[in-house]
Design a protein around this motif. Structure first.
Motif, PDB file in Angstrom:
ATOM      1  N   VAL A   8       0.853  -1.190   0.000  1.00  0.00           N
ATOM      2  CA  VAL A   8       0.000   0.000   0.000  1.00  0.00           C
ATOM      3  C   VAL A   8       0.888   1.239   0.000  1.00  0.00           C
ATOM      4  O   VAL A   8       1.949   1.260   0.597  1.00  0.00           O
ATOM      5  CB  VAL A   8      -0.953   0.075   1.212  1.00  0.00           C
ATOM      6  CG1 VAL A   8      -2.021  -0.970   1.127  1.00  0.00           C
ATOM      7  CG2 VAL A   8      -0.192  -0.067   2.525  1.00  0.00           C
ATOM      8  N   SER A   9       0.465   2.255  -0.720  1.00  0.00           N
ATOM      9  CA  SER A   9       1.126   3.542  -0.612  1.00  0.00           C
ATOM     10  C   SER A   9       0.172   4.443   0.143  1.00  0.00           C
ATOM     11  O   SER A   9      -0.946   4.046   0.443  1.00  0.00           O
ATOM     12  CB  SER A   9       1.444   4.119  -1.980  1.00  0.00           C
ATOM     13  OG  SER A   9       0.263   4.577  -2.582  1.00  0.00           O
ATOM     14  N   GLN A  10       0.616   5.666   0.434  1.00  0.00           N
ATOM     15  CA  GLN A  10      -0.211   6.499   1.305  1.00  0.00           C
ATOM     16  C   GLN A  10      -1.573   6.801   0.707  1.00  0.00           C
ATOM     17  O   GLN A  10      -2.509   7.093   1.432  1.00  0.00           O
ATOM     18  CB  GLN A  10       0.530   7.786   1.647  1.00  0.00           C
ATOM     19  CG  GLN A  10       1.284   7.599   2.941  1.00  0.00           C
ATOM     20  CD  GLN A  10       2.234   8.723   3.228  1.00  0.00           C
ATOM     21  OE1 GLN A  10       2.205   9.757   2.594  1.00  0.00           O
ATOM     22  NE2 GLN A  10       3.087   8.519   4.199  1.00  0.00           N
ATOM     23  N   ASP A  11      -1.677   6.738  -0.620  1.00  0.00           N
ATOM     24  CA  ASP A  11      -2.979   7.105  -1.179  1.00  0.00           C
ATOM     25  C   ASP A  11      -3.721   5.965  -1.860  1.00  0.00           C
ATOM     26  O   ASP A  11      -4.791   6.191  -2.402  1.00  0.00           O
ATOM     27  CB  ASP A  11      -2.821   8.291  -2.147  1.00  0.00           C
ATOM     28  CG  ASP A  11      -1.786   7.996  -3.209  1.00  0.00           C
ATOM     29  OD1 ASP A  11      -1.223   6.891  -3.176  1.00  0.00           O
ATOM     30  OD2 ASP A  11      -1.557   8.859  -4.053  1.00  0.00           O
ATOM     31  N   ARG A  12      -3.195   4.759  -1.855  1.00  0.00           N
ATOM     32  CA  ARG A  12      -4.007   3.659  -2.380  1.00  0.00           C
ATOM     33  C   ARG A  12      -3.378   2.296  -2.142  1.00  0.00           C
ATOM     34  O   ARG A  12      -2.232   2.184  -1.717  1.00  0.00           O
ATOM     35  CB  ARG A  12      -4.272   3.838  -3.883  1.00  0.00           C
ATOM     36  CG  ARG A  12      -3.045   3.674  -4.733  1.00  0.00           C
ATOM     37  CD  ARG A  12      -3.262   4.292  -6.108  1.00  0.00           C
ATOM     38  NE  ARG A  12      -1.997   4.400  -6.788  1.00  0.00           N
ATOM     39  CZ  ARG A  12      -1.648   3.633  -7.818  1.00  0.00           C
ATOM     40  NH1 ARG A  12      -2.479   2.736  -8.281  1.00  0.00           N
ATOM     41  NH2 ARG A  12      -0.483   3.770  -8.394  1.00  0.00           N
ATOM     42  N   ALA A  78       4.498   1.814   1.785  1.00  0.00           N
ATOM     43  CA  ALA A  78       5.444   2.660   1.067  1.00  0.00           C
ATOM     44  C   ALA A  78       5.010   4.111   1.135  1.00  0.00           C
ATOM     45  O   ALA A  78       3.820   4.410   1.169  1.00  0.00           O
ATOM     46  CB  ALA A  78       5.527   2.216  -0.384  1.00  0.00           C
ATOM     47  N   ASP A  79       5.994   5.019   1.160  1.00  0.00           N
ATOM     48  CA  ASP A  79       5.641   6.436   1.112  1.00  0.00           C
ATOM     49  C   ASP A  79       5.020   6.743  -0.246  1.00  0.00           C
ATOM     50  O   ASP A  79       4.026   7.452  -0.344  1.00  0.00           O
ATOM     51  CB  ASP A  79       6.876   7.292   1.354  1.00  0.00           C
ATOM     52  CG  ASP A  79       7.357   7.157   2.795  1.00  0.00           C
ATOM     53  OD1 ASP A  79       6.587   6.612   3.606  1.00  0.00           O
ATOM     54  OD2 ASP A  79       8.480   7.572   3.103  1.00  0.00           O
TER      55      ASP A  79
END
Lengths: 151, 297
Positions: A8-12, A78-79
């Motif tokens: 996952v990243s911060q927005d999805r 992940a960032d």
């Protein structure tokens, strides 16, 4: 028995599925994770996460972050992250050029703008690198649309 | 029966109200869509981050791992982060979350202090003479993590400096357009949950009870980085959930208001017609009476 892998990243949510091996860009070098790995917590470097499952390999660029490993699951927080297949080469190229040009103009090296641009430069280099190395290895990932290979 | 002209005036004003509420409803409808999308985008990361935190908190020997995991023997002060809206006209949204927080912490064992997010919550808590240590309002319409991370960091700071011994988060959880539920979540110290028991299970079968995580690079560096950040992230996600809830509540409230106004204007229209008819009938009777009188003379 496969290990579950979630990125996952911060927005999805980027990826969710089974894996035979997951290779991670750990802060002290690459780590390969197999099913039944001991619990592990690590920060991630800029780099590429590779998820191998039944002969197919998917690659994801990550710009730093954290990974948690449990015996049956690998969770990558992940960032920023992207599937290498989704990378827009012309955009990454343009971003790299913009960042390089800006940095050459020599702004004060500790200003916010400088650090931001430096990070942008590292990200776009990482993307372009990843595309060069992990795309166009025909055969191994037959599901890639050929349009992308032409780039 | 009311004067026809008065009724006409009321009809006009009711129709004006309906127009305003209808516009507000449309605005909220588009805002709730955006807020929902933003919330669903960040939800996976926040959920995973929370899972990692509970796993860390479930490790054997966790009490000595990190100061943020240590449960204090006596709770002398409690901090509650309360998330509400900046604006009203959102039905019972603000009132609900405030009523909920007062029910939970109204007569709590320890003195409770509040950090409020949103003007409405701040005002209502002040009116009820609660102690507020900090307040944040006028958040951007679509907040980024950086916009609210200071709030989370502040909560962590208050805990680490032992000004407070536990931190709770109270916000409105978004389920769907018509269901939003005020919720309380314990932020600090991180609590052990049964769901996080997997680490021990694994240790029991593989390595004996002592082993927990392997840390890269080092335990201290990584926990120092992760725990405060992931805690702040929970505040961010709670803000996103609350924002979606607020817009949804406002949309529903405005929809009801529009419907009521339409209904009222219908009823008033009927009243106006009757009044008008009565006037005409009266005039007809006058004329007929007058004509009759003339004919007789």
């Amino acid at each position: 028995m496969p290990i579950r892998c979630e990125i996952v990243s911060q927005d999805r949510l980027i990826y969710e599925g089974d894996a035979d091996t997951v290779v991670l860009p750990g802060i002290d070098g690459e780590m390969g994770i197999l099913p039944n790995h001991a619990p592990l917590l690590s920060t991630l470097n800029y780099g590429v996460v590779r998820v191998r499952y039944q002969g197919n390999e998917e690659a994801f660029t990550v710009a730093g972050g954290v990974v948690e490993v449990q015996p049956d699951i690998v969770t990558v927080l992940a960032d920023r992250a992207e599937n290498v297949r989704e990378i827009d080469i012309s955009r990454a190229e343009a971003a790299r050029e913009r960042a390089e040009r800006y940095l050459e103009e020599g702004p004060p090296p500790d200003s916010d703008a400088y650090l931001r641009m430096d990070a942008a430069l590292r990200r776009s280099r990482l993307r372009l690198d990843a595309v060069r190395r992990y795309r166009g290895r025909g055969g191994r990932r037959p599901d890639i649309p050929s349009v992308l290979e032409d780039n | 029966m009311a004067n026809a002209r008065e009724v006409l005036l009321r009809i006009k004003s009711v129709k004006n109200i309906a127009q305003v509420t209808k516009a507000l409803q449309a605005v909220s409808a588009s805002k709730v869509q955006k807020a929902m999308q933003a919330m669903y985008r960040t939800r996976p990361y926040a959920t995973k981050a929370w899972q990692v935190l509970t796993h860390i908190a479930a490790q054997p020997g966790r009490r000595t791992l990190h100061p943020l995991l240590v449960e204090r023997e006596r709770v002398e002060n409690t901090l509650v982060v309360l998330i509400s809206g900046d604006r009203g006209l959102a039905g019972a949204y603000n009132a609900n979350v405030v009523r909920f927080v007062l029910k939970q912490f109204g007569d709590y064992e320890a003195p409770v202090r509040y950090i409020t997010i949103g003007r409405k919550g701040r005002d209502m808590m002040l009116r009820r003479r609660q102690e507020i240590v900090a307040e944040f309002s006028d958040l951007p319409a679509a907040p980024e993590f950086e916009d609210v991370s200071a709030i989370g960091r502040m909560a962590v700071e208050e805990f680490l400096t032992e000004k407070v011994d536990e931190v709770y988060l109270v916000y409105t959880d978004f389920f769907n357009m018509v269901k939003q539920v005020p919720t309380v979540k314990k932020l600090l110290p991180l609590e052990f949950e049964d769901e996080g028991g997997r680490v021990q299970d694994f240790d029991a079968t593989h390595q004996g009870p002592e082993a927990a995580y392997i840390y890269e690079p080092g335990q201290e560096e990584i926990l120092d980085e992760i725990i405060p950040r992931f805690t702040a992230l929970q505040v961010y996600q709670a803000v996103m959930e609350s924002l979606a809830s607020e817009h949804a509540a406002r949309m529903v409230a405005m929809k009801n208001a529009t419907e009521n106004a339409t209904e009222l204007s219908g009823a008033l229209q009927l009243e106006y017609n009757k009044a008008r008819q009565a006037t005409i009938t009266g005039e007809m009777l006058d004329i007929a009476g007058g004509a009759e009188a003339l004919a007789q003379s």
